[in-house]
Scaffold this active site. Sequence first.
Site, PDB file in Angstrom:
ATOM      1  N   PRO A  65       0.438  -1.261  -0.172  1.00 22.24           N
ATOM      2  CA  PRO A  65       0.350   0.457   0.218  1.00 22.24           C
ATOM      3  C   PRO A  65       1.092   1.132  -0.213  1.00 22.24           C
ATOM      4  O   PRO A  65       0.082   1.929  -0.962  1.00 22.24           O
ATOM      5  CB  PRO A  65      -0.516  -0.646   1.314  1.00 22.24           C
ATOM      6  N   THR A  98       3.518   2.592  -5.014  1.00 21.51           N
ATOM      7  CA  THR A  98       3.100   3.575  -5.280  1.00 21.51           C
ATOM      8  C   THR A  98       3.506   4.777  -3.878  1.00 21.51           C
ATOM      9  O   THR A  98       2.889   4.716  -3.305  1.00 21.51           O
ATOM     10  CB  THR A  98       1.920   4.921  -5.494  1.00 21.51           C
ATOM     11  N   LYS A 173       5.737   9.083 -11.363  1.00 20.87           N
ATOM     12  CA  LYS A 173       3.620   8.492 -11.365  1.00 20.87           C
ATOM     13  C   LYS A 173       3.046   9.936 -10.356  1.00 20.87           C
ATOM     14  O   LYS A 173       1.754  10.156 -10.712  1.00 20.87           O
ATOM     15  CB  LYS A 173       4.093   7.976  -9.908  1.00 20.87           C
ATOM     16  N   LYS A 248      -3.799   9.767  -1.566  1.00 21.46           N
ATOM     17  CA  LYS A 248      -2.304   9.618  -0.590  1.00 21.46           C
ATOM     18  C   LYS A 248      -1.313   9.864  -1.373  1.00 21.46           C
ATOM     19  O   LYS A 248      -0.291  10.816  -1.882  1.00 21.46           O
ATOM     20  CB  LYS A 248      -2.526   7.829  -0.961  1.00 21.46           C
TER      21      LYS A 248
HETATM   22  P1  NAD Z   1      -3.915  -3.115  -1.002  1.00 18.35           P
HETATM   23  O1  NAD Z   1      -4.227  -2.535  -0.486  1.00 18.35           O
HETATM   24  O2  NAD Z   1      -5.307  -3.992  -2.274  1.00 18.35           O
HETATM   25  O3  NAD Z   1      -3.486  -4.479  -1.740  1.00 18.35           O
HETATM   26  C1  NAD Z   1      -1.916  -4.497  -1.173  1.00 18.35           C
HETATM   27  C2  NAD Z   1      -1.605  -5.549  -0.242  1.00 18.35           C
HETATM   28  O4  NAD Z   1      -0.153  -5.966   0.458  1.00 18.35           O
HETATM   29  C3  NAD Z   1      -2.882  -6.045   0.963  1.00 18.35           C
HETATM   30  O5  NAD Z   1      -3.527  -7.269   0.183  1.00 18.35           O
HETATM   31  C4  NAD Z   1      -1.927  -6.358   2.172  1.00 18.35           C
HETATM   32  O6  NAD Z   1      -1.934  -6.916   2.809  1.00 18.35           O
HETATM   33  C5  NAD Z   1      -0.428  -6.123   1.770  1.00 18.35           C
HETATM   34  N1  NAD Z   1       0.600  -5.927   2.653  1.00 18.35           N
HETATM   35  C6  NAD Z   1       0.730  -4.834   3.416  1.00 18.35           C
HETATM   36  N2  NAD Z   1       1.783  -4.621   4.094  1.00 18.35           N
HETATM   37  C7  NAD Z   1       2.584  -6.143   3.663  1.00 18.35           C
HETATM   38  C8  NAD Z   1       3.750  -7.174   4.026  1.00 18.35           C
HETATM   39  N3  NAD Z   1       4.687  -6.560   4.427  1.00 18.35           N
HETATM   40  N4  NAD Z   1       3.990  -8.362   3.165  1.00 18.35           N
HETATM   41  C9  NAD Z   1       3.002  -8.784   2.444  1.00 18.35           C
HETATM   42  N5  NAD Z   1       1.825  -8.549   2.348  1.00 18.35           N
HETATM   43  C10 NAD Z   1       1.797  -7.063   2.893  1.00 18.35           C
HETATM   44  O7  NAD Z   1      -3.799  -2.224  -2.594  1.00 18.35           O
HETATM   45  P2  NAD Z   1      -3.505  -2.205  -4.279  1.00 18.35           P
HETATM   46  O8  NAD Z   1      -4.844  -1.354  -4.610  1.00 18.35           O
HETATM   47  O9  NAD Z   1      -3.428  -3.368  -4.714  1.00 18.35           O
HETATM   48  O10 NAD Z   1      -2.618  -0.940  -4.573  1.00 18.35           O
HETATM   49  C11 NAD Z   1      -1.086  -1.236  -4.274  1.00 18.35           C
HETATM   50  C12 NAD Z   1      -0.352   0.139  -4.743  1.00 18.35           C
HETATM   51  O11 NAD Z   1      -0.369  -0.324  -6.165  1.00 18.35           O
HETATM   52  C13 NAD Z   1      -0.371   0.680  -3.996  1.00 18.35           C
HETATM   53  O12 NAD Z   1       0.779   1.846  -3.911  1.00 18.35           O
HETATM   54  C14 NAD Z   1      -1.288   1.943  -4.737  1.00 18.35           C
HETATM   55  O13 NAD Z   1      -1.210   3.122  -4.799  1.00 18.35           O
HETATM   56  C15 NAD Z   1      -1.026   1.521  -6.118  1.00 18.35           C
HETATM   57  N6  NAD Z   1      -1.648   1.605  -7.403  1.00 18.35           N
HETATM   58  C16 NAD Z   1      -3.205   1.206  -7.104  1.00 18.35           C
HETATM   59  C17 NAD Z   1      -4.057   1.403  -8.368  1.00 18.35           C
HETATM   60  C18 NAD Z   1      -5.436   1.026  -8.407  1.00 18.35           C
HETATM   61  O14 NAD Z   1      -6.012   1.470  -8.958  1.00 18.35           O
HETATM   62  N7  NAD Z   1      -5.202   0.191  -6.887  1.00 18.35           N
HETATM   63  C19 NAD Z   1      -3.555   1.917  -9.434  1.00 18.35           C
HETATM   64  C20 NAD Z   1      -2.190   1.980  -9.505  1.00 18.35           C
HETATM   65  C21 NAD Z   1      -1.374   1.787  -8.527  1.00 18.35           C
END
Ligand code: NAD
Length: 298
Positions: A65, A98, A173, A248
């Site tokens: 995250p 990100t 980004k 964020k």
């Molecule tokens: P999400 O919250 O769905 O997934 C993140 C996962 O990481 C969760 O399942 C959480 O349990 C896991 N996690 C956290 N700490 C951990 C650790 N120490 N070890 C193992 N697992 C751990 O978030 P997402 O939507 O998949 O986004 C991930 C990243 O991508 C973010 O930085 C977000 O800003 C970026 N992003 C998201 C999107 C979108 O549309 N969702 C688009 C572009 C970029």
Amino acid sequence: MKIAFIGLGNMGGPMALNLQKAGHVLSAFDLSAEACRKFAAEGLAIAASAADTLETAEVVVSMLPASAHVEGLYLGSDGQPGLMERIAPGTLVIDSSTIAAATSRKVAEAGARRGVAVIDAPVSGGTGGAIAGTLTFMVGGAEADLERARPVLEKMGANIFHAGAAGAGQTAKICNNMLLGILMIGTSEAIALGVANGLDPKVLSEIMRRSSGGNWALEKYNPLPGVMETSPASKNYAGGFGTDLMLKDLGLAQENAAAVRAATPLGGLARNLYAAHSLAGHGGLDFSSVIRMVMKPA
Ligand code: NAD
């Protein structure tokens, strides 16, 4: 290739599946037991811990995250050692989260001390792009390390850009998302003004799309329900890119702007508008719901 994949959320889960479909051998982990169960059912091999994914891994991919999670994972937290100490020298780390550019540079420096190559490779394209394997990667790090990563990135994305040295992917980004956040508010205001004057929002959107105000929101992501069947607005703002994620990214842009003394007045205002929108209870809705701040959709 043998790949350790850490973080099976909305983005990471489908990205890991695409790597496995392409023939790579994965060992994956997420702190959430539910995420592990979900992707085990889809055929991913789940390890007992992040460290357990590393065995014989040539590449480590993480999709977490925010900065604190990435720093905690690789560099450790609360007196616990980080994963970096256990990653074999010669391994390539691709962090697609990100996060702050400064954190990416810190992880890359820790990697360099151990002989582990690290690139930051945040993505654009949302969950749809993650599932379809059409993400855009913005990469920071050495050119040679990007070339090593390319066969892995190509299985998850359609566009790969080298933005510059460590942290540059994150900077690209936040520049992009700051622009997107501002564009969505401007587009919302223009539509609201036209509708307040009795214009048909579909006609007005089409006029602006083909005129000098044309932009990505008008092309692909109209914020008003009913104008564009495929946009999150027409699905009660479900799915898509959440207001809190936009908030964020705009926060990261403002922190960065303060650090380099850049003037980003509209970026700052946009951050505050999304913050107010989130406080009003819309944090989980797609960010295009920000139009509700300037008009009441029928
Ligand atoms: P999400 O919250 O769905 O997934 C993140 C996962 O990481 C969760 O399942 C959480 O349990 C896991 N996690 C956290 N700490 C951990 C650790 N120490 N070890 C193992 N697992 C751990 O978030 P997402 O939507 O998949 O986004 C991930 C990243 O991508 C973010 O930085 C977000 O800003 C970026 N992003 C998201 C999107 C979108 O549309 N969702 C688009 C572009 C970029």
